[in-house]
Design a protein around this motif. Structure first.
Motif, PDB file in Angstrom:
ATOM      1  N   LYS A   1      41.310 110.727  32.038  1.00  0.00           N
ATOM      2  CA  LYS A   1      42.118 110.113  33.105  1.00  0.00           C
ATOM      3  C   LYS A   1      41.224 109.517  34.184  1.00  0.00           C
ATOM      4  O   LYS A   1      41.493 108.438  34.706  1.00  0.00           O
ATOM      5  CB  LYS A   1      43.070 111.149  33.708  1.00  0.00           C
ATOM      6  CG  LYS A   1      44.239 111.474  32.798  1.00  0.00           C
ATOM      7  CD  LYS A   1      45.163 112.451  33.472  1.00  0.00           C
ATOM      8  CE  LYS A   1      46.070 113.098  32.441  1.00  0.00           C
ATOM      9  NZ  LYS A   1      46.735 114.277  32.932  1.00  0.00           N
ATOM     10  N   GLU A   2      40.135 110.251  34.535  1.00  0.00           N
ATOM     11  CA  GLU A   2      39.211 109.717  35.550  1.00  0.00           C
ATOM     12  C   GLU A   2      38.540 108.436  35.064  1.00  0.00           C
ATOM     13  O   GLU A   2      38.393 107.470  35.815  1.00  0.00           O
ATOM     14  CB  GLU A   2      38.133 110.761  35.880  1.00  0.00           C
ATOM     15  CG  GLU A   2      38.622 111.799  36.862  1.00  0.00           C
ATOM     16  CD  GLU A   2      37.717 113.024  36.904  1.00  0.00           C
ATOM     17  OE1 GLU A   2      36.517 112.897  36.610  1.00  0.00           O
ATOM     18  OE2 GLU A   2      38.239 114.114  37.223  1.00  0.00           O
ATOM     19  N   LYS A   3      38.138 108.459  33.795  1.00  0.00           N
ATOM     20  CA  LYS A   3      37.491 107.254  33.236  1.00  0.00           C
ATOM     21  C   LYS A   3      38.461 106.074  33.235  1.00  0.00           C
ATOM     22  O   LYS A   3      38.081 104.942  33.532  1.00  0.00           O
ATOM     23  CB  LYS A   3      36.999 107.524  31.801  1.00  0.00           C
ATOM     24  CG  LYS A   3      35.765 108.390  31.756  1.00  0.00           C
ATOM     25  CD  LYS A   3      35.328 108.590  30.318  1.00  0.00           C
ATOM     26  CE  LYS A   3      34.121 109.500  30.231  1.00  0.00           C
ATOM     27  NZ  LYS A   3      33.880 109.988  28.895  1.00  0.00           N
ATOM     28  N   ILE A   4      39.708 106.352  32.885  1.00  0.00           N
ATOM     29  CA  ILE A   4      40.705 105.277  32.888  1.00  0.00           C
ATOM     30  C   ILE A   4      40.860 104.730  34.317  1.00  0.00           C
ATOM     31  O   ILE A   4      40.879 103.514  34.531  1.00  0.00           O
ATOM     32  CB  ILE A   4      42.072 105.788  32.338  1.00  0.00           C
ATOM     33  CG1 ILE A   4      41.964 106.067  30.836  1.00  0.00           C
ATOM     34  CG2 ILE A   4      43.195 104.788  32.614  1.00  0.00           C
ATOM     35  CD1 ILE A   4      43.192 106.726  30.214  1.00  0.00           C
ATOM     36  N   ALA A   5      40.942 105.646  35.279  1.00  0.00           N
ATOM     37  CA  ALA A   5      41.127 105.213  36.672  1.00  0.00           C
ATOM     38  C   ALA A   5      39.947 104.350  37.132  1.00  0.00           C
ATOM     39  O   ALA A   5      40.131 103.317  37.792  1.00  0.00           O
ATOM     40  CB  ALA A   5      41.298 106.431  37.573  1.00  0.00           C
TER      41      ALA A   5
ATOM     42  N   GLY B   1      54.541 111.261  27.037  1.00  0.00           N
ATOM     43  CA  GLY B   1      54.507 111.670  28.440  1.00  0.00           C
ATOM     44  C   GLY B   1      53.175 111.413  29.131  1.00  0.00           C
ATOM     45  O   GLY B   1      53.127 110.886  30.251  1.00  0.00           O
ATOM     46  N   GLU B   2      52.079 111.759  28.446  1.00  0.00           N
ATOM     47  CA  GLU B   2      50.734 111.592  29.046  1.00  0.00           C
ATOM     48  C   GLU B   2      50.467 110.148  29.433  1.00  0.00           C
ATOM     49  O   GLU B   2      49.823 109.878  30.449  1.00  0.00           O
ATOM     50  CB  GLU B   2      49.676 111.978  28.004  1.00  0.00           C
ATOM     51  CG  GLU B   2      49.432 113.436  27.860  1.00  0.00           C
ATOM     52  CD  GLU B   2      48.295 113.703  26.875  1.00  0.00           C
ATOM     53  OE1 GLU B   2      48.120 112.915  25.922  1.00  0.00           O
ATOM     54  OE2 GLU B   2      47.579 114.692  27.082  1.00  0.00           O
ATOM     55  N   VAL B   3      50.930 109.236  28.593  1.00  0.00           N
ATOM     56  CA  VAL B   3      50.707 107.810  28.868  1.00  0.00           C
ATOM     57  C   VAL B   3      51.617 107.362  30.013  1.00  0.00           C
ATOM     58  O   VAL B   3      51.180 106.659  30.939  1.00  0.00           O
ATOM     59  CB  VAL B   3      50.907 106.959  27.585  1.00  0.00           C
ATOM     60  CG1 VAL B   3      50.951 105.474  27.904  1.00  0.00           C
ATOM     61  CG2 VAL B   3      49.793 107.258  26.584  1.00  0.00           C
ATOM     62  N   GLN B   4      52.869 107.805  29.989  1.00  0.00           N
ATOM     63  CA  GLN B   4      53.765 107.468  31.102  1.00  0.00           C
ATOM     64  C   GLN B   4      53.155 107.929  32.435  1.00  0.00           C
ATOM     65  O   GLN B   4      53.223 107.228  33.440  1.00  0.00           O
ATOM     66  CB  GLN B   4      55.117 108.156  30.926  1.00  0.00           C
ATOM     67  CG  GLN B   4      55.956 107.628  29.784  1.00  0.00           C
ATOM     68  CD  GLN B   4      57.406 108.134  29.848  1.00  0.00           C
ATOM     69  OE1 GLN B   4      57.926 108.402  30.924  1.00  0.00           O
ATOM     70  NE2 GLN B   4      58.042 108.249  28.701  1.00  0.00           N
ATOM     71  N   ASP B   5      52.535 109.128  32.397  1.00  0.00           N
ATOM     72  CA  ASP B   5      52.038 109.713  33.647  1.00  0.00           C
ATOM     73  C   ASP B   5      50.840 108.981  34.242  1.00  0.00           C
ATOM     74  O   ASP B   5      50.597 109.070  35.443  1.00  0.00           O
ATOM     75  CB  ASP B   5      51.684 111.199  33.431  1.00  0.00           C
ATOM     76  CG  ASP B   5      52.930 112.035  33.156  1.00  0.00           C
ATOM     77  OD1 ASP B   5      54.039 111.528  33.414  1.00  0.00           O
ATOM     78  OD2 ASP B   5      52.778 113.179  32.688  1.00  0.00           O
TER      79      ASP B   5
ATOM     80  N   GLU C   1      43.441 108.118  24.804  1.00  0.00           N
ATOM     81  CA  GLU C   1      42.149 107.633  24.291  1.00  0.00           C
ATOM     82  C   GLU C   1      42.201 106.132  24.041  1.00  0.00           C
ATOM     83  O   GLU C   1      41.291 105.393  24.402  1.00  0.00           O
ATOM     84  CB  GLU C   1      41.775 108.340  22.980  1.00  0.00           C
ATOM     85  CG  GLU C   1      41.339 109.782  23.102  1.00  0.00           C
ATOM     86  CD  GLU C   1      42.500 110.763  23.190  1.00  0.00           C
ATOM     87  OE1 GLU C   1      43.669 110.307  23.244  1.00  0.00           O
ATOM     88  OE2 GLU C   1      42.245 111.975  23.224  1.00  0.00           O
ATOM     89  N   LYS C   2      43.298 105.685  23.432  1.00  0.00           N
ATOM     90  CA  LYS C   2      43.400 104.255  23.116  1.00  0.00           C
ATOM     91  C   LYS C   2      43.511 103.411  24.383  1.00  0.00           C
ATOM     92  O   LYS C   2      43.028 102.282  24.420  1.00  0.00           O
ATOM     93  CB  LYS C   2      44.573 104.000  22.165  1.00  0.00           C
ATOM     94  CG  LYS C   2      44.311 104.509  20.751  1.00  0.00           C
ATOM     95  CD  LYS C   2      45.486 104.194  19.846  1.00  0.00           C
ATOM     96  CE  LYS C   2      45.345 104.920  18.524  1.00  0.00           C
ATOM     97  NZ  LYS C   2      46.569 104.848  17.721  1.00  0.00           N
ATOM     98  N   VAL C   3      44.125 103.958  25.414  1.00  0.00           N
ATOM     99  CA  VAL C   3      44.188 103.227  26.690  1.00  0.00           C
ATOM    100  C   VAL C   3      42.766 103.090  27.247  1.00  0.00           C
ATOM    101  O   VAL C   3      42.350 102.017  27.709  1.00  0.00           O
ATOM    102  CB  VAL C   3      45.119 103.941  27.709  1.00  0.00           C
ATOM    103  CG1 VAL C   3      45.043 103.274  29.077  1.00  0.00           C
ATOM    104  CG2 VAL C   3      46.558 103.949  27.203  1.00  0.00           C
TER     105      VAL C   3
END
Ligand code: 13P
Ligand code: SF4
Length: 304
Positions: A6-10, A28-32, A268-270
């Motif tokens: 999540k940090e890397k995505i941010a 849910g994880e992706v929605q969040d 992961e894919k995001v």
């Protein structure tokens, strides 16, 4: 580990000046981690208005294509390039062109669940949120072709009294929901209200209390004074509903109502999508310009 992702995505999101849009059927994880979750209409509106440089579309291909048509100057990424919509693939441009020849002079309304080429051959596009309003506004003396969803199409006919030529397409996920599932859930939860998606078949629609798009389900549940709902659509919406209304009860009508394509997107894919700027979704300019006209008509009809 997950928070690391999540940090890397941010971080990457900031670097890429990206916005993450997620459909209500995503896990849910992706929605969040999304900046915005919503239904097809809400996400199309967001894609057309964003000032981000990159749109990561957590949904299926036609949704990312719609974003690319509405925002041609942005980079649109679909984190799994195989995430498609089987219903959208049930009609192609050649088949629509043939149908139009059989009904010269007819107006073509296409559901947003279509390819860009089909949108380009249509007069207007709609989503399940604004289909009724959009069809009611069409001139009374024109024949109407509606593609590809026979269930949404029949629902529009029933509600508006407008006859339409329908294409025999359907959603394979909603088709798995049976009237027996609804009746069983009603017997087990006699106080619950049944909210269903109009992509469901006519028997399921007949035993439901309210027919709503996923975005409308969220608004309706929040405003309603009812405490308990039987939810008749893809199960991803349960996460959105419980998050929006933690004090209410939402019963999924069937555990079989899972859209495998929607579930292909993972955290992961995001992340990989933002790292590699993949998979870019583009639409050839001549198709884009024509498809844009249909989508602009869709965006003019905003339901209350
Ligand atoms: P909405 O979220 O617009 O109701 O659409 C449902 C759907 O099937 C998306 O593929
Ligand atoms: Fe297509 Fe149905 Fe999946 Fe929506 S839920 S993307 S209509 S297969």
């Amino acid at each position: 580990m997950a928070s690391d992702i999540k940090e890397k995505i941010a971080d990457l999101k900031r670097q890429r000046k990206a916005v993450i849009l997620a459909h209500n059927y995503q896990i849910g994880e992706v929605q969040d981690i999304a900046d915005l979750t919503g239904d097809s209409l809400g996400l199309s509106m967001a894609a057309s208005r964003t000032d981000a440089e990159t749109i990561v579309f957590c949904g299926v291909r036609f949704m990312a294509e719609t974003a690319a048509i509405l925002s041609p100057d942005k980079t649109v990424l679909l984190p799994d390039e195989t995430a498609g919509c089987p219903m959208a693939d049930m009609i192609n441009a050649e088949q629509l062109a043939k149908l139009k020849k059989k009904h010269p002079g007819a107006l073509v309304v296409c559901y947003v669940n279509t390819t860009a080429e089909v949108k380009a051959l249509s007069d207007c596009c709609c989503t399940s949120s604004n289909a009724l309003e959009l069809v009611r506004r069409l001139p009374a003396d024109r024949e109407i072709i509606f593609v590809p969803d026979r269930n949404l199409g029949q629902y529009i006919i029933d509600m508006t009294g407008r006859d339409m030529v329908l294409w025999p397409g359907y959603c394979i996920t909603h088709e798995r929901i049976m009237a027996e599932d609804v009746l069983k859930a009603k017997a087990e939860h006699p106080d619950a209200l049944v909210i269903a998606h109009p992509e469901c078949n006519s028997e399921v629609r007949a035993c439901s209390d309210k027919l709503l798009s996923t975005g409308q389900m969220l608004k309706f549940a929040a405003r309603s004074d009812r405490r308990s709902f039987i939810v008749v659509t893809e199960i991803g919406i349960i996460h959105s509903l419980r998050k929006a209304c933690p004090d209410k009860e939402f019963v999924p009508v069937s555990q079989a109502a899972v859209c495998r394509n929607m579930k292909k997107i993972t955290l992961e894919k995001v992340l990989w999508s933002l790292q590699d700027m993949k998979h870019q979704v583009t639409v050839p300019e001549d198709v884009r310009v024509r498809a844009r006209r249909s989508l602009d008509r869709m965006l003019e009809v905003i339901p209350s």
